[in-house]
Every structure is written in C-alpha cells, then in structure tokens.
Scaffold this motif. Structure first.
Motif, PDB file in Angstrom:
ATOM      1  N   LYS A  15     -11.557  18.892 -91.254  1.00 16.40           N
ATOM      2  CA  LYS A  15     -10.798  19.924 -90.537  1.00 16.40           C
ATOM      3  C   LYS A  15      -9.473  19.373 -90.026  1.00 16.40           C
ATOM      4  O   LYS A  15      -8.437  20.050 -90.107  1.00 16.40           O
ATOM      5  CB  LYS A  15     -11.618  20.469 -89.366  1.00 16.40           C
ATOM      6  N   ARG A  16      -9.510  18.162 -89.476  1.00 18.41           N
ATOM      7  CA  ARG A  16      -8.282  17.548 -88.957  1.00 18.41           C
ATOM      8  C   ARG A  16      -7.280  17.298 -90.080  1.00 18.41           C
ATOM      9  O   ARG A  16      -6.094  17.605 -89.950  1.00 18.41           O
ATOM     10  CB  ARG A  16      -8.601  16.246 -88.218  1.00 18.41           C
ATOM     11  N   TRP A  17      -7.756  16.740 -91.205  1.00 18.19           N
ATOM     12  CA  TRP A  17      -6.857  16.490 -92.334  1.00 18.19           C
ATOM     13  C   TRP A  17      -6.229  17.791 -92.819  1.00 18.19           C
ATOM     14  O   TRP A  17      -5.048  17.840 -93.143  1.00 18.19           O
ATOM     15  CB  TRP A  17      -7.600  15.816 -93.476  1.00 18.19           C
ATOM     16  N   PHE A  18      -7.023  18.837 -92.881  1.00 15.32           N
ATOM     17  CA  PHE A  18      -6.532  20.146 -93.312  1.00 15.32           C
ATOM     18  C   PHE A  18      -5.479  20.658 -92.330  1.00 15.32           C
ATOM     19  O   PHE A  18      -4.415  21.115 -92.732  1.00 15.32           O
ATOM     20  CB  PHE A  18      -7.708  21.128 -93.423  1.00 15.32           C
ATOM     21  N   ALA A  19      -5.760  20.576 -91.047  1.00 19.85           N
ATOM     22  CA  ALA A  19      -4.849  21.083 -90.015  1.00 19.85           C
ATOM     23  C   ALA A  19      -3.536  20.303 -89.979  1.00 19.85           C
ATOM     24  O   ALA A  19      -2.478  20.881 -89.711  1.00 19.85           O
ATOM     25  CB  ALA A  19      -5.529  21.042 -88.647  1.00 19.85           C
ATOM     26  N   HIS A  77     -25.503  19.525 -94.148  1.00 17.61           N
ATOM     27  CA  HIS A  77     -24.124  19.046 -94.061  1.00 17.61           C
ATOM     28  C   HIS A  77     -23.272  19.625 -95.184  1.00 17.61           C
ATOM     29  O   HIS A  77     -22.156  20.117 -94.943  1.00 17.61           O
ATOM     30  CB  HIS A  77     -24.076  17.516 -94.122  1.00 17.61           C
ATOM     31  N   LYS A  78     -23.778  19.563 -96.406  1.00 16.08           N
ATOM     32  CA  LYS A  78     -23.004  20.093 -97.536  1.00 16.08           C
ATOM     33  C   LYS A  78     -22.765  21.590 -97.369  1.00 16.08           C
ATOM     34  O   LYS A  78     -21.693  22.096 -97.705  1.00 16.08           O
ATOM     35  CB  LYS A  78     -23.711  19.787 -98.856  1.00 16.08           C
ATOM     36  N   ARG A  79     -23.738  22.302 -96.808  1.00 12.54           N
ATOM     37  CA  ARG A  79     -23.571  23.736 -96.549  1.00 12.54           C
ATOM     38  C   ARG A  79     -22.526  23.944 -95.441  1.00 12.54           C
ATOM     39  O   ARG A  79     -21.725  24.873 -95.515  1.00 12.54           O
ATOM     40  CB  ARG A  79     -24.905  24.362 -96.160  1.00 12.54           C
ATOM     41  N   ASN A  80     -22.518  23.084 -94.432  1.00  6.58           N
ATOM     42  CA  ASN A  80     -21.516  23.187 -93.368  1.00  6.58           C
ATOM     43  C   ASN A  80     -20.104  23.029 -93.924  1.00  6.58           C
ATOM     44  O   ASN A  80     -19.184  23.755 -93.526  1.00  6.58           O
ATOM     45  CB  ASN A  80     -21.765  22.140 -92.275  1.00  6.58           C
ATOM     46  N   VAL A  81     -19.935  22.078 -94.839  1.00  6.65           N
ATOM     47  CA  VAL A  81     -18.622  21.882 -95.467  1.00  6.65           C
ATOM     48  C   VAL A  81     -18.251  23.130 -96.267  1.00  6.65           C
ATOM     49  O   VAL A  81     -17.136  23.650 -96.155  1.00  6.65           O
ATOM     50  CB  VAL A  81     -18.610  20.615 -96.359  1.00  6.65           C
ATOM     51  N   VAL A  83     -11.968  29.082 -94.257  1.00  6.49           N
ATOM     52  CA  VAL A  83     -10.556  28.813 -94.524  1.00  6.49           C
ATOM     53  C   VAL A  83     -10.053  29.708 -95.657  1.00  6.49           C
ATOM     54  O   VAL A  83      -8.992  30.324 -95.560  1.00  6.49           O
ATOM     55  CB  VAL A  83     -10.353  27.322 -94.885  1.00  6.49           C
ATOM     56  N   LEU A  84     -10.823  29.784 -96.717  1.00 10.60           N
ATOM     57  CA  LEU A  84     -10.423  30.580 -97.879  1.00 10.60           C
ATOM     58  C   LEU A  84     -10.514  32.077 -97.600  1.00 10.60           C
ATOM     59  O   LEU A  84      -9.834  32.874 -98.250  1.00 10.60           O
ATOM     60  CB  LEU A  84     -11.292  30.217 -99.083  1.00 10.60           C
TER      61      LEU A  84
END
Length: 191
Positions: free
Chosen positions: A71-75, A128-132, A139-140
């Motif tokens: 999330k941080r990298w995206f932001a 975790h993979k579902r959370n991602v 976002v999309l």
C-alpha cells in the motif's frame, strides 16, 4: 522515553521468523528456535502447542506488514494507476537484488506444506493472498466494475506470485520487472 521489551512470545515469533525465512520451515528445529529466542523448550511450548502453530504465527505476523508495504509503495508512486501498480513490482525487484532476499515467505511455506492442505499456516497464507487481492480489487474498483476489478486483481496476483517463483529460481530480478510491465499493460488495456 524507553521502549518496552518484546514479550517472550514476540521474541519467539521473531526468532522463528528469521530462521524460517532464511532456512525454510522444515530445516529449522524447535531446539534452534528456542536457542535463538533464548528460551527453554518448555517455555517455547508454553507459548505454542506445536511447531505448526508457530509456523502459522510466523506468517500471521507477516500478513499486515507485507500488505502495508504494498500500500505504501502504491501511495508513494507517481503516475497513473498502471504505473503505480508497476511500481510495486519495481520495488520488489529492488528487494530481490538484496543478498538476504529469499522470496515470498508465504509461497515458500506453502511449497513445504503442500502435502498438508489443512495446515494452519496454509490457512494464514491463503488469507494473506486474498487480502492482497482484495486490496488490489479496491484500488482497481475506482476505474472498473467489481467483476472486472476482481479479474484484473487476480491476474496481478498471478503475475506477482509467478514472478516471486521465477526470480527465486533464476536469481534474476528482471523477471519481477517484466511482470510489472505486464501488470501495467493489463491495467491500461482493461480501462
């Protein structure tokens, strides 16, 4: 202001996490974890009924920090949505060039536990993979209908996890960069 000492449980999980990530879950004994955490085996088993529970705790403590990093990298990324998605892959490629990088702990653990589909760590890994995927969907969803956002999010997760595997196999972070380019193309052409 002084920081509080980590609890014994936290110290055990941190020690296990370091060893599991470096060496793999099957290669690490409970004795080694107890020694690294500076606890007795009895103390270790006081906090965790089994190694399986400790493996699950190791992944559980990685879930939110890993997602928050994405999330941080995206932001922090500049550009449109495709470029911001691609930036996650670029940051992962940079991380993969580090000597200590061992790939995705969730995927590596799942490979080691492939014969035990009900293992508590696999449940944590799937979550975790579902959370991602759910975060990517969110976002999309700003540009796409929910069904389309889910489809694209699943494609991006496939690119992420495939890139983790291939980069680990070849020790070449270029594959992560190429996966990021593909993700950007998917996002851009689906608009």
């Amino acid at each position: 202001m002084s920081q509080s000492k980590p609890s014994t449980r936290d110290r055990i999980v941190a020690s296990a996490a370091q060893l599991f990530y470096q060496e793999g879950i099957h290669a690490v004994s409970m004795d080694a974890i107890a020694e690294k955490a500076k606890v007795t085996k009895r103390g270790l088993y006081y906090h965790f009924r089994s190694k399986d529970d400790l493996i699950a705790a190791y992944l559980e403590q990685r879930d939110q920090p890993n997602l928050e990093t994405f999330k941080r990298w995206f932001a922090e990324a500049e550009g449109d949505l495709p470029k911001r998605i691609q930036s996650i892959f670029q940051k992962l490629a940079k991380a993969a060039r580090q000597k200590r990088w061992r790939g995705c702990g969730f995927l590596r653990t799942s490979v080691e536990l492939v014969q035990t589909p009900g293992h508590p760590a696999l449940i944590v890994g799937r979550r975790h993979k579902r959370n991602v995927e759910d975060w990517l969907c969110l976002v999309l969803g700003e540009l796409h209908e929910p069904e389309e956002a889910r489809r694209i999010a699943q494609q991006i997760v496939l690119l992420l996890d495939g890139a983790f595997s291939v980069v680990l196999l070849h020790r070449d972070s270029t594959y992560m960069e190429r996966a990021g380019e593909a993700a950007a193309i998917i996002v851009r052409t689906s608009s």
